[in-house]
Design an enzyme around this catalytic site. Structure first.
Site, mmCIF file in Angstrom:
data_model
loop_
_atom_site.group_PDB
_atom_site.id
_atom_site.type_symbol
_atom_site.label_atom_id
_atom_site.label_comp_id
_atom_site.label_asym_id
_atom_site.label_seq_id
_atom_site.Cartn_x
_atom_site.Cartn_y
_atom_site.Cartn_z
ATOM 1 N N HIS A 469 40.009 34.795 33.534
ATOM 2 C CA HIS A 469 41.282 34.710 34.480
ATOM 3 C C HIS A 469 40.858 33.749 35.557
ATOM 4 O O HIS A 469 41.712 32.614 35.933
ATOM 5 C CB HIS A 469 41.719 35.897 34.851
ATOM 6 C CG HIS A 469 42.881 35.917 35.841
ATOM 7 N ND1 HIS A 469 44.353 36.258 35.400
ATOM 8 C CD2 HIS A 469 43.201 35.513 37.102
ATOM 9 C CE1 HIS A 469 45.055 36.064 36.614
ATOM 10 N NE2 HIS A 469 44.353 35.803 37.620
ATOM 11 N N GLU A 470 39.665 34.322 36.139
ATOM 12 C CA GLU A 470 39.139 33.263 37.347
ATOM 13 C C GLU A 470 38.634 32.022 36.842
ATOM 14 O O GLU A 470 39.113 31.071 37.886
ATOM 15 C CB GLU A 470 38.185 34.183 38.084
ATOM 16 C CG GLU A 470 38.449 35.490 38.571
ATOM 17 C CD GLU A 470 39.727 35.310 39.787
ATOM 18 O OE1 GLU A 470 39.982 34.213 40.428
ATOM 19 O OE2 GLU A 470 40.578 36.305 39.981
#
Length: 677
Positions: A469-470
């Site tokens: 996600h990051e």
């Protein structure tokens, strides 16, 4: 030996040995009442007879002819027994304890009866064998408790007076400016703190860093008071009021303190909430008293902090009901501000961060003639503010205010002060002798993202999802031209966030549609990465979706960036809208706005997915690097994707070696996106 004057007291008024008599206040009254009550109780209690029983009276006292007389107290249901003087020696228990012994005159004993008729029959039966001359006479009396009657009558009144006194004392506690301290009759007096020409305020304009334009405006107000003839000789009028408007922590109250320190005239300081009281009419009375004092001490300055407490627009929502007391206070304030004589020398300063909700009558010329906007500091102003707050700190030679100013875009003056204080605490925690640059960077991280939670339990699958996600955010922000340059990405939980990305946003006054769309695409990169990698989505993108939705709604309904909706804006920047709870557009337009918002978000999401598909290998490397190190920096992304040809040169100044502690600076992803809106 030469005569020397006696030492003065603290206030310098007379010699120290000339003591003033103590004030006769309410506590003396309470003490006298308590002592009187105890004395009456003592003497009343000392005359009380000893308790006995009818059996002892009948068997011992009557049989031995020791009783002089018997009293039946009808209203108490008691019988008092009087012993003959010659027989007192037979009953040593009467005077065994001098504290509670009855008097020698009697009564000496008492006992309780159930019925007077039954007692009379029992007494007659007990004396039927006695000669007529030896029989004891019975007397009927009623007990009079004057003290109890008085207390019973006065007690409710005293309770009411005590509550009344307590309430009014609490209301008027600490009142200044002629309020008489705790005097209950001065509850309507002004509670403003008065700083005269010899006040202890040491703040001046040198202590106010940045805010060049705002400082120039308030400096001119001081000039009005010091040299009024300079402006009035040409026929001009001195402004009556100035309103300091700006976000919290930007230095509005500090500017007012600087004015108080520089003007050398009486300065009345009061909060808007000090006018609001539980009793009707108190607020208006305090306004009248405040301006009365100000006129007596003119030239002077009145400063009302957080004026929105009483200055809200009147009758904006009549159906919801209005606070009549607050409106009465505002009406009185408007009257007093408009009632000054020309050039009376009384200037009003007020501060608020909610200028949009103030009443129009309060904002018109002739009341607050000037509105001084105190905005968030820019790069140069932040550097000046850092120079002020760094003075008392012990710094390492590597700490430069110019570098720190670049790491804190969007910070207010209060935020900068907090950064400096937090850095000192961090350095002290690490037992350092000086504060180093890394301590400041750790402090910025601490303030923006919260405290690291390295011991938080996260499963392997969750950690992998967070990493991808990051990495999605980091990849897209690095590859898009108008996205903010990345500084650091971490999957170490901080505060409520399970992962965070730090960016160095470009300081700009206006934002284009292309820039906003790039930021939206970058914000949706996390959700897109989850779907592409795992084939499913999670709740981790909730904050991203919230920001993107607000931003898209603003672009369509406020900034006029939708072709279908057109160049319209439904935002009321004045805060004086008459729409109430209704929308300023039709249902058909509302549906069109919703449709355009969804189209804009979906197009940005598809764009984010396509960028990640085209750069799948680089996204995978970033994700694996995050899983391995937990923290990566801009140079790691540069090694994977290459340099950003359209990037800002400021990124290079924020590089940290990957081997250092996982702390870096600047604004979090959430702060930057909300700022863009």
């Amino acid at each position: 030996m030469p005569n020397t004057p006696p030492p003065s007291n603290k206030k310098g008024k007379g010699p120290a040995n000339m003591m003033k008599p103590p004030k006769f206040n309410a506590y003396w009254i309470y003490g006298i009442i308590a002592l009187t009550f105890l004395a009456i109780q003592y003497f009343t209690y000392q005359q009380n007879p000893k308790e006995t029983s009818w059996h002892k009276v009948k068997v011992e006292m009557l049989r031995n002819h020791d009783i002089e007389k018997i009293e039946i107290v009808r209203n108490l249901g008691n019988v008092n027994v009087y012993i003959k003087d010659a027989s007192l020696d037979k009953y040593p228990d009467l005077f065994s304890n001098s504290f509670d012994s009855p008097s020698k005159a009697g009564p000496h004993y008492f006992f309780t009866i159930g019925s007077i008729e039954n007692f009379e029959q029992n007494l007659e039966k007990a004396q039927e064998l006695m000669p007529e001359a030896d029989r004891v006479a019975v007397k009927y009396v009623d007990h009079k408790d004057y003290f109890g009657d008085i207390i019973g009558f006065l007690f409710p009144i005293l309770i009411i007076l005590a509550i009344w006194f307590f309430v009014f004392k609490r209301m008027s506690k600490g009142a200044g400016g002629g309020a008489g301290g705790g005097n209950i009759f001065n509850v309507g007096k002004s509670k403003a703190k008065v700083f005269d020409k010899e006040s202890d305020i040491k703040t001046n304009f040198k202590d106010v860093a940045g805010l060049a334009e705002a400082k120039q405006e308030v400096e001119e107000i001081v000039e009005f008071l010091k040299y009024p003839e300079k402006y009035t000789q040409l026929g001009g009028k001195i402004p009556k009021g100035a309103l300091l408007v700006g976000p919290p922590g930007t230095g509005k109250t500090l500017l007012a303190k600087a004015v108080a320190g520089e003007a050398h005239v009486p300065f009345f300081s009061m909060s808007g909430s000090d006018f609001v009281e539980m009793f009707v009419g108190v607020g208006a009375s305090r306004v009248r008293d405040l301006f009365k004092q100000a006129k007596e001490k003119s030239p002077c300055i009145i400063f009302i902090d957080e004026i929105d407490a009483i200055g809200r627009a009147r009758g904006k929502n009549p159906n919801m009901g209005a606070n009549d007391e607050r409106e009465n206070t505002l009406n009185q304030l408007l009257t007093e501000m408009d009632g000054f004589d020309t050039n009376s020398g009384v200037i009003i300063l007020a501060a608020t961060n909610r200028a949009d909700i103030l009443d129009r009558a309060l904002m018109r010329a002739g009341r607050f003639d000037r509105q001084i906007h105190v905005e968030l500091p820019d790069l140069n102003e932040r550097e000046e503010i850092f120079n002020v707050h760094l003075r008392p700190l012990k710094l390492d030679d590597s700490v430069k205010s110019e570098f720190l100013a670049k790491q804190t875009p969007g910070f207010s003056g209060a935020d900068i002060a907090n950064v400096c204080n937090e850095s000192a605490l961090i350095a002290a925690r690490k037992k350092k002798n000086v504060i180093e640059k890394q301590d400041f960077l750790d402090a910025v991280d601490r303030i923006i993202g919260g405290l690291e939670k390295k011991n938080k339990i996260i499963s392997v699958n969750e950690k992998k999802t967070i990493a991808y996600h990051e990495a999605g955010h980091a990849t897209i922000s690095w590859l898009l031209e108008y996205a903010h340059p990345l500084v650091k990405v971490t999957i170490v939980p901080r505060g409520k966030a399970l992962g965070a990305a730090w960016y160095l946003p470009e300081e700009r006054s206006i934002t284009t549609k292309e820039q906003l769309l790039d930021e939206m695409c970058s914000a949706l990169g996390g959700r897109a990465a989850e779907e592409l990698t795992f084939g499913k989505i999670s709740t981790g993108a909730q904050n991203d979706l919230e920001k993107v939705t607000k931003q898209a709604m603003a672009m369509v309904s406020i900034f006029g960036m939708s072709d279908k909706v057109g160049n319209v804006s439904y935002y009321d920047s004045t805060g004086q809208s008459d729409y109430g709870f209704s929308k300023p557009y039709s249902e058909k337009t509302a549906e069109l706005i919703d449709e355009e918002v969804k189209v804009m978000i979906e197009s940005s999401y598809k764009r984010a997915k396509q960028i990640l598909i085209d750069n799948k290998e680089g996204h995978e490397k970033v994700s694996q690097l995050l899983l391995e190190r937990e923290v990566i920096f801009s140079e790691d992304l540069e090694a994977i994707f290459g340099k950003r040809d359209f990037g800002s040169s400021e990124v290079e100044e924020t590089k940290i070696l990957p081997t250092e502690e996982p702390t870096k600076d600047v604004r979090s992803e959430e702060e930057n996106n909300s700022k863009a809106v």
